[in-house]
Motif scaffolding. Structure first.
Motif, PDB file in Angstrom:
ATOM      1  N   THR A  23       0.818  -1.210   0.000  1.00 18.58           N
ATOM      2  CA  THR A  23       0.000   0.000   0.000  1.00 18.58           C
ATOM      3  C   THR A  23       0.855   1.265   0.000  1.00 18.58           C
ATOM      4  O   THR A  23       0.590   2.190  -0.756  1.00 18.58           O
ATOM      5  N   ILE A  27       0.866   4.151  -2.806  1.00 20.57           N
ATOM      6  CA  ILE A  27       0.540   5.551  -2.494  1.00 20.57           C
ATOM      7  C   ILE A  27       1.668   6.460  -2.979  1.00 20.57           C
ATOM      8  O   ILE A  27       1.422   7.476  -3.631  1.00 20.57           O
ATOM      9  N   LYS A  79      -5.078   4.274  -0.782  1.00 22.32           N
ATOM     10  CA  LYS A  79      -5.033   3.984   0.654  1.00 22.32           C
ATOM     11  C   LYS A  79      -5.887   2.771   0.991  1.00 22.32           C
ATOM     12  O   LYS A  79      -6.874   2.481   0.334  1.00 22.32           O
ATOM     13  N   ALA A  85      -5.466   8.588   6.581  1.00 18.74           N
ATOM     14  CA  ALA A  85      -4.432   9.357   5.892  1.00 18.74           C
ATOM     15  C   ALA A  85      -4.261  10.639   6.708  1.00 18.74           C
ATOM     16  O   ALA A  85      -5.032  11.589   6.568  1.00 18.74           O
TER      17      ALA A  85
END
Length: 194
Positions: A23, A27, A79, A85
């Motif tokens: 992940t 990102i 995400k 976040a």
């Protein structure tokens, strides 16, 4: 369009990360594609306590450049579900189903620094000459320092070595809080400072 070797390697790294299963790598790759992004770092807190200002089970994207909405959208696209976040800046973004998400990211804090240089020159120099030397140091500074980079005055000496009129440099120091009289030859910069 011809790329330099460095540009090609950087593009390849991000292209690989775009399809990454991690992940954080996804990102990073997605946000790096936002136009104008010149610096990017992703920090993760996978503990159940706040660590380095990052809340439990969340991540923080520190980014310089780029449009706020485009950055938040790029973060939301990659995400993980249920993961925050975190950041000092927030944008409210709608996903493809019309659900609203508050997406955080952090812009580095600009920290002014001051340099003090005492040098012996071969002859009396004009004010324009001094301005030119200062500009060379600023240009070199911008070339080598980025977000979170500690400052070492020895990195900047090459800007002075290129000036034939300078015979000797007896003092070359830096301070973070302007006019604080905390002069040193190095300076620690926080990972969210530039």
């Amino acid at each position: 369009y011809a790329e330099t070797d460095i540009e090609l390697r950087a593009r390849r790294e991000y292209t690989v990360e775009l399809s990454a299963s991690s992940t954080l790598a996804s990102i990073r790759a997605n946000v790096s594609e936002v136009e104008g992004v010149s610096y990017l770092e992703v920090y993760e807190n996978d503990t159940i306590s706040t660590v380095d200002t990052i809340p439990a089970k969340s991540f923080e994207v520190v980014v310089l450049g780029g449009d706020d909405v485009e950055i938040a959208t790029a973060i939301l696209e990659k995400k993980g579900a249920g993961i925050q976040a975190y950041g000092t800046e927030t944008e409210t973004i709608l996903d493809e189903n019309g659900n609203s998400f508050t997406i955080g990211f952090t812009r580095p804090t600009k920290t002014p620094v001051e340099l003090r240089i005492t040098a012996t020159v071969s002859s009396l120099q004009s004010e324009a000459w001094e301005t030119n030397v200062k500009q060379k140091i600023v240009e070199r500074f911008k070339e080598i320092y980025n977000v979170g980079d500690d400052i070492y005055t020895y990195d900047l000496y090459c800007a002075l070595n290129d000036v034939p009129e300078i015979v000797n440099v007896s003092v070359f120091e830096v301070e973070k809080e302007v006019d604080s009289n905390n002069w040193a030859t190095s300076l620690v910069i926080g990972k969210r400072e530039v």
